[in-house]
Design a protein around this motif. Structure first.
Motif, PDB file in Angstrom:
ATOM      1  N   HIS A  37       0.812  -1.214   0.000  1.00 19.16           N
ATOM      2  CA  HIS A  37       0.000   0.000   0.000  1.00 19.16           C
ATOM      3  C   HIS A  37       0.846   1.265   0.000  1.00 19.16           C
ATOM      4  O   HIS A  37       0.498   2.255  -0.649  1.00 19.16           O
ATOM      5  N   VAL A  38       1.946   1.253   0.718  1.00 18.96           N
ATOM      6  CA  VAL A  38       2.651   2.500   1.008  1.00 18.96           C
ATOM      7  C   VAL A  38       3.258   3.125  -0.237  1.00 18.96           C
ATOM      8  O   VAL A  38       2.990   4.305  -0.555  1.00 18.96           O
ATOM      9  N   GLU A  39       4.073   2.383  -0.964  1.00 21.37           N
ATOM     10  CA  GLU A  39       4.788   2.969  -2.102  1.00 21.37           C
ATOM     11  C   GLU A  39       3.847   3.479  -3.189  1.00 21.37           C
ATOM     12  O   GLU A  39       4.010   4.620  -3.665  1.00 21.37           O
ATOM     13  N   PRO A  40       2.836   2.706  -3.613  1.00 17.90           N
ATOM     14  CA  PRO A  40       1.918   3.240  -4.625  1.00 17.90           C
ATOM     15  C   PRO A  40       1.137   4.463  -4.153  1.00 17.90           C
ATOM     16  O   PRO A  40       0.914   5.397  -4.933  1.00 17.90           O
ATOM     17  N   CYS A  41       0.730   4.473  -2.890  1.00 17.37           N
ATOM     18  CA  CYS A  41      -0.015   5.632  -2.378  1.00 17.37           C
ATOM     19  C   CYS A  41       0.857   6.889  -2.367  1.00 17.37           C
ATOM     20  O   CYS A  41       0.407   7.978  -2.742  1.00 17.37           O
ATOM     21  N   LEU A  42       2.090   6.740  -1.916  1.00 14.14           N
ATOM     22  CA  LEU A  42       2.995   7.893  -1.906  1.00 14.14           C
ATOM     23  C   LEU A  42       3.232   8.407  -3.323  1.00 14.14           C
ATOM     24  O   LEU A  42       3.210   9.618  -3.581  1.00 14.14           O
ATOM     25  N   ALA A  43       3.452   7.490  -4.267  1.00 16.73           N
ATOM     26  CA  ALA A  43       3.695   7.898  -5.651  1.00 16.73           C
ATOM     27  C   ALA A  43       2.465   8.573  -6.247  1.00 16.73           C
ATOM     28  O   ALA A  43       2.573   9.582  -6.964  1.00 16.73           O
ATOM     29  N   ALA A  44       1.288   8.038  -5.964  1.00 20.11           N
ATOM     30  CA  ALA A  44       0.067   8.630  -6.500  1.00 20.11           C
ATOM     31  C   ALA A  44      -0.163  10.020  -5.920  1.00 20.11           C
ATOM     32  O   ALA A  44      -0.563  10.949  -6.640  1.00 20.11           O
ATOM     33  N   ALA A  45       0.095  10.188  -4.616  1.00 18.48           N
ATOM     34  CA  ALA A  45      -0.061  11.510  -4.007  1.00 18.48           C
ATOM     35  C   ALA A  45       0.882  12.511  -4.656  1.00 18.48           C
ATOM     36  O   ALA A  45       0.493  13.650  -4.952  1.00 18.48           O
ATOM     37  N   ARG A  46       2.121  12.107  -4.872  1.00 17.79           N
ATOM     38  CA  ARG A  46       3.097  13.000  -5.511  1.00 17.79           C
ATOM     39  C   ARG A  46       2.661  13.392  -6.928  1.00 17.79           C
ATOM     40  O   ARG A  46       2.977  14.485  -7.398  1.00 17.79           O
ATOM     41  N   ARG A  79      -5.405   6.426  12.538  1.00 17.96           N
ATOM     42  CA  ARG A  79      -5.831   6.358  13.940  1.00 17.96           C
ATOM     43  C   ARG A  79      -6.209   4.931  14.344  1.00 17.96           C
ATOM     44  O   ARG A  79      -5.910   4.497  15.455  1.00 17.96           O
ATOM     45  N   VAL A  80      -6.859   4.199  13.459  1.00 10.59           N
ATOM     46  CA  VAL A  80      -7.163   2.797  13.762  1.00 10.59           C
ATOM     47  C   VAL A  80      -5.875   1.995  13.880  1.00 10.59           C
ATOM     48  O   VAL A  80      -5.728   1.153  14.776  1.00 10.59           O
ATOM     49  N   ALA A  81      -4.907   2.251  12.989  1.00  9.73           N
ATOM     50  CA  ALA A  81      -3.617   1.555  13.075  1.00  9.73           C
ATOM     51  C   ALA A  81      -2.929   1.842  14.405  1.00  9.73           C
ATOM     52  O   ALA A  81      -2.293   0.956  14.997  1.00  9.73           O
ATOM     53  N   GLN A  82      -3.044   3.069  14.890  1.00  6.29           N
ATOM     54  CA  GLN A  82      -2.437   3.427  16.176  1.00  6.29           C
ATOM     55  C   GLN A  82      -3.105   2.667  17.321  1.00  6.29           C
ATOM     56  O   GLN A  82      -2.430   2.209  18.255  1.00  6.29           O
ATOM     57  N   VAL A  83      -4.424   2.515  17.261  1.00 13.12           N
ATOM     58  CA  VAL A  83      -5.137   1.742  18.277  1.00 13.12           C
ATOM     59  C   VAL A  83      -4.691   0.283  18.242  1.00 13.12           C
ATOM     60  O   VAL A  83      -4.409  -0.326  19.287  1.00 13.12           O
ATOM     61  N   VAL A  84      -4.589  -0.290  17.049  1.00 17.07           N
ATOM     62  CA  VAL A  84      -4.178  -1.690  16.893  1.00 17.07           C
ATOM     63  C   VAL A  84      -2.796  -1.904  17.497  1.00 17.07           C
ATOM     64  O   VAL A  84      -2.572  -2.856  18.263  1.00 17.07           O
ATOM     65  N   ALA A 109       1.612   1.634  12.117  1.00 15.56           N
ATOM     66  CA  ALA A 109       1.014   2.947  12.340  1.00 15.56           C
ATOM     67  C   ALA A 109       1.915   4.064  11.815  1.00 15.56           C
ATOM     68  O   ALA A 109       1.429   5.079  11.304  1.00 15.56           O
ATOM     69  N   ALA A 110       3.225   3.888  11.938  1.00 16.00           N
ATOM     70  CA  ALA A 110       4.152   4.910  11.436  1.00 16.00           C
ATOM     71  C   ALA A 110       4.015   5.088   9.931  1.00 16.00           C
ATOM     72  O   ALA A 110       4.033   6.213   9.419  1.00 16.00           O
ATOM     73  N   GLN A 111       3.861   3.990   9.210  1.00 11.46           N
ATOM     74  CA  GLN A 111       3.670   4.074   7.760  1.00 11.46           C
ATOM     75  C   GLN A 111       2.316   4.682   7.427  1.00 11.46           C
ATOM     76  O   GLN A 111       2.196   5.463   6.471  1.00 11.46           O
ATOM     77  N   ALA A 112       1.283   4.332   8.197  1.00 15.03           N
ATOM     78  CA  ALA A 112      -0.030   4.920   7.971  1.00 15.03           C
ATOM     79  C   ALA A 112       0.006   6.431   8.198  1.00 15.03           C
ATOM     80  O   ALA A 112      -0.606   7.197   7.450  1.00 15.03           O
ATOM     81  N   LEU A 113       0.735   6.874   9.215  1.00 18.09           N
ATOM     82  CA  LEU A 113       0.888   8.305   9.470  1.00 18.09           C
ATOM     83  C   LEU A 113       1.610   8.977   8.308  1.00 18.09           C
ATOM     84  O   LEU A 113       1.225  10.080   7.875  1.00 18.09           O
ATOM     85  N   GLU A 114       2.643   8.320   7.796  1.00 22.44           N
ATOM     86  CA  GLU A 114       3.366   8.870   6.647  1.00 22.44           C
ATOM     87  C   GLU A 114       2.429   9.064   5.453  1.00 22.44           C
ATOM     88  O   GLU A 114       2.476  10.095   4.763  1.00 22.44           O
ATOM     89  N   LEU A 115       1.559   8.088   5.205  1.00 23.86           N
ATOM     90  CA  LEU A 115       0.617   8.197   4.086  1.00 23.86           C
ATOM     91  C   LEU A 115      -0.372   9.338   4.312  1.00 23.86           C
ATOM     92  O   LEU A 115      -0.658  10.109   3.394  1.00 23.86           O
ATOM     93  N   VAL A 118     -17.233   9.768   5.707  1.00 27.76           N
ATOM     94  CA  VAL A 118     -16.459   8.898   4.826  1.00 27.76           C
ATOM     95  C   VAL A 118     -15.057   8.737   5.420  1.00 27.76           C
ATOM     96  O   VAL A 118     -14.392   9.727   5.730  1.00 27.76           O
ATOM     97  N   PRO A 119     -14.583   7.505   5.611  1.00 29.81           N
ATOM     98  CA  PRO A 119     -13.285   7.312   6.269  1.00 29.81           C
ATOM     99  C   PRO A 119     -12.123   7.740   5.380  1.00 29.81           C
ATOM    100  O   PRO A 119     -12.046   7.361   4.210  1.00 29.81           O
ATOM    101  N   THR A 120     -11.218   8.511   5.945  1.00 29.48           N
ATOM    102  CA  THR A 120     -10.061   9.003   5.217  1.00 29.48           C
ATOM    103  C   THR A 120      -8.793   8.322   5.727  1.00 29.48           C
ATOM    104  O   THR A 120      -8.841   7.466   6.605  1.00 29.48           O
ATOM    105  N   PHE A 121      -7.643   8.743   5.194  1.00 29.47           N
ATOM    106  CA  PHE A 121      -6.370   8.208   5.679  1.00 29.47           C
ATOM    107  C   PHE A 121      -6.140   8.590   7.138  1.00 29.47           C
ATOM    108  O   PHE A 121      -5.401   7.911   7.845  1.00 29.47           O
TER     109      PHE A 121
END
Length: 391
Positions: A89-98, A354-359, A113-119, A346-349
């Protein structure tokens, strides 16, 4: 953002959930709630080109590729849908955002959670629309439950209970897959199953998780093809910021459960219950009224009653699980078409992070056998550097 007449979609992933997403775009485009633009399935990416061709033929994708980078580089694509395994998920999302493209990404948003925060920070800096696919939010009965709770119908919420029980991994002969590998999937049952119910509690109550404790376990640590490195089951006690207690349980090695997913909410004036295997129903019991009432959430006043067909012409027609993914896709493509923000709820990144942080906090609390507060970071302007176009 300007309104558009055509939305080009590029999707990474032709597997199970990628096929559900493909069907969802067809449903969103055909909904009675008009999108306001043509939804063009431009290109589908998967390393398994034979599978991608079969899925493209079934759902109407115009082209297939074996490299997700071709999606990001395609000028015809405005929306990138990331429906592959968690670790990709991380690399394609970062590239698409850029590249300035809007994003819809499956949950969990990232293995950590750190990667989710980065996204989340990347998409905020890029100023693109972003949605994390917590599809439970698009089930009409769950939205109706939220409306009842938020309106005060149940009074002050005191308790939430949720179970997500599967038995697909109970047989030790089930072969090793990415779902059992922490480096690829992140948390196991907790991240895959528990994340849904963490988000449902947040969504229905409108509150964040404040503190957690729990236990995680792995019943089968060796499978044909490799060693299991994440959890098979979990149980967590969660304190919400408003004071309610949530008890969450999930397992992929639970007896003979095909797909048991239940949510119960108790307030000072009443209770409600939702069962995923009875997708269209909600059971509500209010103090002072005789017994509980179970009814179909498909009347004219209920969420999504006008989405597919005229309401009430021939009674109340139930919907299916895949229909809720069309609700999810519709939220994104209509916002792009109109050039507006995503609708409220609508759920966003941000929700994905935040869910990843709870997990992760539940995992740490389980390892330390203690209660832990959940500490959230934010995507503040000071913390976010703009993402250079084409970087």
């Amino acid at each position: 953002m300007p309104a558009v007449e055509r939305i080009g979609v590029g999707q990474m992933g032709a597997g199970f959930i990628g096929q559900v997403h493909s069907l969802a775009y067809r449903g969103a485009a055909a909904a009675r709630r008009r999108v306001g633009a043509d939804v063009d399935l431009v290109v589908l990416a998967d390393r398994d080109l034979a599978l991608a061709r079969e899925v493209a033929d079934r759902y109407g994708w115009r082209a297939v590729v074996d490299d997700w980078r071709a999606i990001v580089d395609d000028d015809r694509v405005q929306l990138v849908d990331v429906a592959g395994p968690n670790h990709v998920h991380v690399e394609p999302c970062l590239a698409a955002a850029r590249a300035g493209k809007h994003l819809l990404c499956e949950k969990p948003l990232a293995p950590t959670a750190a990667q989710a925060l980065e996204l989340w920070r990347a998409v905020e800096a890029a100023r693109v629309l972003h949605q994390c696919a917590f599809m439970y939010r698009f089930i009409p009965a769950v939205q109706h439950a939220r409306d009842l709770v938020r309106s005060g119908e149940l009074g002050e919420v005191l308790h939430v209970r949720a179970q997500f029980l599967l038995s697909f991994a109970l047989d030790p002969r089930v072969e090793m897959s990415w779902r059992f590998d922490r480096a690829v999937a992140g948390a196991g049952a907790l991240g895959d199953l528990g994340s849904h119910h963490v988000d449902v509690a947040r969504f229905v109550l409108g509150e964040e998780v404040a503190a957690v404790t729990g236990r995680v376990s792995t019943s089968i640590d060796e499978r044909p093809g490799g060693r299991v490195t994440n959890d098979d089951a979990f149980a967590a006690i969660v304190e919400l910021e408003g004071g309610a207690t949530a008890v969450l349980e999930g397992s992929r090695v639970a007896g003979n459960h095909g797909l048991t997913s239940r949510v119960e909410i108790d307030g000072t004036r009443g209770s409600l219950r939702f069962d995923f295997e009875r997708l269209n129903e909600l059971t509500v019991s209010l103090r002072g009224q005789p017994g509980a009432r179970t009814y179909l959430v498909s009347q004219a006043e209920h969420p999504y009653s006008d989405f597919w067909l005229p309401v009430g012409i021939q009674g109340q027609h139930p919907i299916g699980w895949a229909d809720c993914f069309a609700h999810q896709a519709h939220a994104m493509v209509t916002a792009i078409a109109a050039g507006t923000a995503l609708p409220d709820g609508v759920p966003t990144f941000r929700d994905g992070y935040r869910v990843a942080q709870v997990v992760e906090t539940i995992e740490r609390a389980a390892a330390e056998r203690t209660w832990l507060p959940v500490a959230y970071e934010d995507a503040t302007p000071a913390a976010v550097a703009p993402v250079p176009a084409g970087a």
